[in-house]
Write a protein that holds these residues in place. Structure first.
Motif, short mmCIF file in Angstrom:
data_model
loop_
_atom_site.label_atom_id
_atom_site.label_comp_id
_atom_site.label_asym_id
_atom_site.label_seq_id
_atom_site.Cartn_x
_atom_site.Cartn_y
_atom_site.Cartn_z
N THR A 38 47.06 39.17 51.88
CA THR A 38 47.54 38.96 50.52
C THR A 38 46.42 39.31 49.55
OG1 THR A 38 48.98 37.18 51.27
CG2 THR A 38 48.48 37.25 48.91
N ALA A 39 46.75 40.01 48.47
CA ALA A 39 45.73 40.45 47.52
C ALA A 39 45.07 39.25 46.84
CB ALA A 39 46.37 41.36 46.47
N GLN A 40 43.85 39.46 46.36
CA GLN A 40 43.13 38.41 45.66
C GLN A 40 43.83 38.05 44.36
OE1 GLN A 40 39.19 39.50 44.35
NE2 GLN A 40 38.55 37.38 44.04
N ILE A 41 43.95 36.75 44.11
CA ILE A 41 44.56 36.25 42.87
C ILE A 41 43.46 35.57 42.06
CG2 ILE A 41 46.31 34.75 41.86
CD1 ILE A 41 47.82 34.90 44.53
N THR A 42 43.12 36.15 40.91
CA THR A 42 42.06 35.59 40.07
C THR A 42 42.60 35.01 38.76
OG1 THR A 42 41.62 37.77 39.13
CG2 THR A 42 40.30 37.12 41.02
N GLU A 43 43.77 35.46 38.33
CA GLU A 43 44.37 34.90 37.12
C GLU A 43 45.13 33.62 37.47
OE1 GLU A 43 43.95 36.09 34.09
OE2 GLU A 43 42.72 37.78 34.81
N THR A 44 45.08 32.65 36.56
CA THR A 44 45.81 31.41 36.80
C THR A 44 47.30 31.70 36.90
OG1 THR A 44 44.18 30.14 35.55
CG2 THR A 44 46.33 29.10 35.91
N PRO A 45 47.93 31.34 38.03
CA PRO A 45 49.36 31.64 38.20
C PRO A 45 50.22 30.91 37.17
CG PRO A 45 48.33 31.05 40.30
CD PRO A 45 47.36 30.70 39.22
N GLU A 46 51.36 31.48 36.86
CA GLU A 46 52.32 30.79 36.00
C GLU A 46 52.91 29.60 36.75
OE1 GLU A 46 55.26 33.48 34.63
OE2 GLU A 46 53.87 34.71 33.46
N GLY A 47 53.30 28.59 35.99
CA GLY A 47 53.90 27.42 36.61
C GLY A 47 53.31 26.13 36.09
N GLU A 48 53.65 25.05 36.74
CA GLU A 48 53.17 23.72 36.36
C GLU A 48 51.83 23.43 37.02
OE1 GLU A 48 54.33 18.99 37.01
OE2 GLU A 48 55.48 20.59 37.99
N TYR A 54 49.89 27.05 44.63
CA TYR A 54 48.60 27.74 44.61
C TYR A 54 47.48 26.71 44.54
CZ TYR A 54 51.64 31.60 43.08
OH TYR A 54 52.65 32.54 42.97
N ILE A 55 46.40 26.98 45.29
CA ILE A 55 45.21 26.13 45.27
C ILE A 55 44.02 27.03 44.88
CG2 ILE A 55 43.67 24.64 46.59
CD1 ILE A 55 46.05 24.18 48.53
N GLN A 56 43.28 26.61 43.87
CA GLN A 56 42.11 27.40 43.47
C GLN A 56 40.87 26.97 44.25
OE1 GLN A 56 40.48 26.96 39.43
NE2 GLN A 56 40.40 29.18 39.27
N ASP A 57 40.09 27.95 44.68
CA ASP A 57 38.82 27.72 45.37
C ASP A 57 38.96 26.71 46.51
OD1 ASP A 57 37.26 29.49 43.84
OD2 ASP A 57 37.04 28.02 42.24
N PRO A 58 39.78 27.02 47.51
CA PRO A 58 39.97 26.08 48.62
C PRO A 58 38.72 25.90 49.47
CG PRO A 58 41.04 28.16 49.11
CD PRO A 58 40.60 28.24 47.68
N ILE A 59 37.76 26.84 49.37
CA ILE A 59 36.43 26.62 49.95
C ILE A 59 35.61 26.01 48.81
CG2 ILE A 59 34.43 27.67 51.04
CD1 ILE A 59 36.93 27.79 52.77
N THR A 60 35.49 24.69 48.81
CA THR A 60 35.02 23.98 47.63
C THR A 60 33.55 24.24 47.32
OG1 THR A 60 34.56 22.02 48.97
CG2 THR A 60 36.72 22.16 47.91
N HIS A 61 32.74 24.66 48.30
CA HIS A 61 31.33 24.91 48.06
C HIS A 61 31.06 26.35 47.62
CE1 HIS A 61 30.93 21.13 50.22
NE2 HIS A 61 29.66 21.09 49.89
N THR A 68 39.16 32.17 42.91
CA THR A 68 40.30 32.74 43.63
C THR A 68 41.34 31.66 43.95
OG1 THR A 68 38.98 34.51 44.62
CG2 THR A 68 41.00 33.88 45.77
N TRP A 69 42.62 32.05 43.80
CA TRP A 69 43.73 31.15 44.14
C TRP A 69 44.31 31.53 45.50
CZ3 TRP A 69 45.43 27.21 40.82
CH2 TRP A 69 44.86 27.21 39.55
N MET A 70 44.52 30.53 46.36
CA MET A 70 45.19 30.74 47.64
C MET A 70 46.67 30.44 47.45
SD MET A 70 44.31 29.13 51.43
CE MET A 70 44.74 27.42 51.01
N GLU A 71 47.54 31.37 47.86
CA GLU A 71 48.98 31.26 47.62
C GLU A 71 49.70 30.72 48.85
OE1 GLU A 71 51.82 34.35 45.55
OE2 GLU A 71 51.69 34.81 47.71
N GLY A 72 50.63 29.76 48.62
CA GLY A 72 51.45 29.23 49.69
C GLY A 72 52.91 29.14 49.28
N GLU A 73 53.75 28.79 50.25
CA GLU A 73 55.19 28.66 50.01
C GLU A 73 55.68 27.31 50.49
OE1 GLU A 73 56.99 31.85 52.10
OE2 GLU A 73 56.32 33.40 50.70
N LEU A 74 56.53 26.68 49.68
CA LEU A 74 57.17 25.43 50.06
C LEU A 74 58.47 25.72 50.80
CD1 LEU A 74 56.64 23.50 46.72
CD2 LEU A 74 55.62 22.88 48.93
N ASN A 75 58.79 24.88 51.80
CA ASN A 75 60.06 25.07 52.50
C ASN A 75 61.21 24.60 51.62
OD1 ASN A 75 59.77 22.31 52.61
ND2 ASN A 75 59.95 22.14 54.83
#
Length: 494
Positions: A18-28, A69-76, A81-88
């Motif tokens: 999945t391509a790198q996501i650097t812009e804050t995704p739309e949503g809540e 989406y979770i930003q910087d999931p490697i906290t150190h 970067t945002w990591m993208e996921g999908e809810l069931n």
């Protein structure tokens, strides 16, 4: 306990990333979320790992329909970067497919990847690359049993690994000042790590209530106290909010002890701490109603844990607060510290600049009104946000960091000629500047080791912060000899 060695034989990754996501995704954007995890980081000296266990890290999470989406999931390792996921379908599970592009540096692309333990090593299982979380009551809890890591194109981990991840609401509220209250600028003078410091903070008075902005300058952090006669008290242990500059949620904690500055021959002065938390109802200040100043002899911490002494804290001793008014002034000249050179095996180097928030007469000036220019080999440097006029308080947590008045810079480009810096101070339309200070890389580069007696050795880590000579890890040491020559060396302390 068995030690895990983070390694993996080279394997050509053919999976689509999945391509790198650097812009804050739309949503809540989910508010007041904290990131908790266990983790490991490679020790390049032994090729083994050190472990960490953390909570209270500020988490940025966005939900948009069935996307999360979770930003910087490697906290150190914060790169935005945002990591993208999908809810069931029923919203009870979130799946994050890997690989996902994490960052690109010097033409090399790095990926977020799920890894598994195999014996004493970690490796990518290409048949199972999903990071899976349960999702209930606003909490994400990792359930797949894997490890999230940064890998290169060959599938070899290159940095921190995190696992047992939980992202949950912090569940606490800050006592903030009334929205219509007037904020006043105060000068805060204090000692931190044995050094005298000063900065401006916001102070709000509302009846007998007083609110003091966090000394790190975070707009969302407040200490709440009350005034009773000539006493001002702040409840010990109170939640202060999320401090983005520290990257964590913080608490006010009473403490005792001291930080002594110890001289190590050949290595200069080093702070040695004996600070511990104490059981107290409040931190007490003396309040002077005549000049509206307040001060305390009691030590306290801005601490990232509510119930224990954290590794991530700011110690504050002998704090005093007095009203502050801006005045036009000329900032003092900055001091450029050692350039490390490009560090072998890491691909980047660091340099540090001390920019005191003082004028040429030694008087305090407001760092909020300061900015600076940095020149590298004659070219004006851009900050990661694109600025060339860089605010004094700016930090991105990775390439530009701030510790006290020392600004450290990471660069992947070798510096072959010189580094320059000039500091500016603006009050209204009046802008005054320091001298343009230069550091000649060639004349301060590695010299003859027998050039003379060593009179001083300054040690820095890869973030540009001074460290003790005994601090484990890779150090950049700048050696000063009696004849004035300098030598920069790199060493690993085990």
């Amino acid at each position: 306990m068995k030690t895990i060695i983070i390694t993996l034989a080279a394997t050509v990754i053919v999976m689509t990333a999945t391509a790198q996501i650097t812009e804050t995704p739309e949503g809540e954007q989910l508010k007041n979320m904290e990131y908790c995890s266990k983790g490991m980081v490679p020790d390049y000296a032994s090729m083994q790992v050190n472990r960490f266990d953390q909570n209270g890290i500020i988490a940025h999470v966005v939900r948009n329909g069935n996307k999360i989406y979770i930003q910087d999931p490697i906290t150190h390792y914060k790169v935005g970067t945002w990591m993208e996921g999908e809810l069931n379908a029923d919203g009870t599970q979130a799946v994050f497919h890997t690989p996902q592009v994490f960052t690109s540096e010097q033409g090399v692309t790095y990926y977020l990847y799920r890894m598994e333990q195999k014996g004493t090593s970690l490796a990518v299982n290409f048949d199972n690359t999903d990071i899976v979380f349960s999702y209930a009551d606003g909490t994400l809890t990792q359930t797949d049993g894997g490890y999230l890591s940064i890998c290169n194109v060959d599938g070899r981990t290159t940095s921190y690994v995190e696992y047992d991840i939980t992202i949950r609401p912090i569940g606490l509220e800050v006592e903030c000042p009334p929205a219509d209250a007037v904020r006043q600028s105060y000068k805060m003078a204090y000692e931190c790590q044995g050094a005298s410091m000063s900065k401006t903070v916001d102070v709000v008075f509302s009846g007998n209530d007083v609110y003091v902005g966090s000394p790190t300058g975070s707009p969302d952090c407040w200490m709440h106290g009350t005034i009773d006669g000539d006493r001002m008290t702040f409840a010990n242990g109170q939640f202060l909010g999320g401090d983005e500059s520290m990257g964590c949620y913080v608490y006010l904690k009473a403490a005792e002890g001291k930080v002594e500055i110890v001289n190590v021959p050949g290595f200069g002065d080093w702070p040695v701490s004996t600070i511990t938390l104490i059981d107290a109802d409040a931190i007490e200040f003396t309040w002077n109603a005549d000049d509206r100043s307040f001060s305390t002899t009691q030590m306290y911490l801005i601490n990232s844990s509510p119930d224990r002494m954290s590794d991530n804290y700011i110690d504050i001793a002998k704090a005093s607060f007095e009203p502050y008014a801006e005045m036009a002034a000329t900032p003092a000249d900055p001091v450029i510290q050692a350039w490390s050179g490009i560090v072998e095996g890491f691909g980047f180097g660091i340099f540090a600049i001390d920019m005191p928030n003082r004028d040429t007469e030694g008087h305090f000036i407001n760092q909020d009104n300061m900015y600076y220019n940095v020149y590298i080999d004659g070219e004006l440097m851009q900050a990661p946000n694109g600025d060339t006029d860089i605010p004094w308080n700016y930090t991105d947590g990775q390439y530009i960091k701030l510790s006290g008045s020392v600004h450290s810079f990471m660069t992947y480009t070798d510096i072959t000629d010189r580094i320059g810096v000039q500091v500016f101070y603006r009050v209204g339309d009046d802008v005054r500047s320091s001298s343009l200070v230069w550091y000649d890389v060639k004349s301060t580069a590695i010299s003859d080791v027998n050039a003379g007696t060593v009179v001083r050795t300054d040690c820095y880590n890869l973030q540009g912060h001074r460290v003790s000579p005994s601090t484990p890890g890779l150090q950049i040491r700048q050696i000063t000899r009696a004849d004035g020559s300098r030598q920069t060396v790199r060493t690993i302390v085990k």
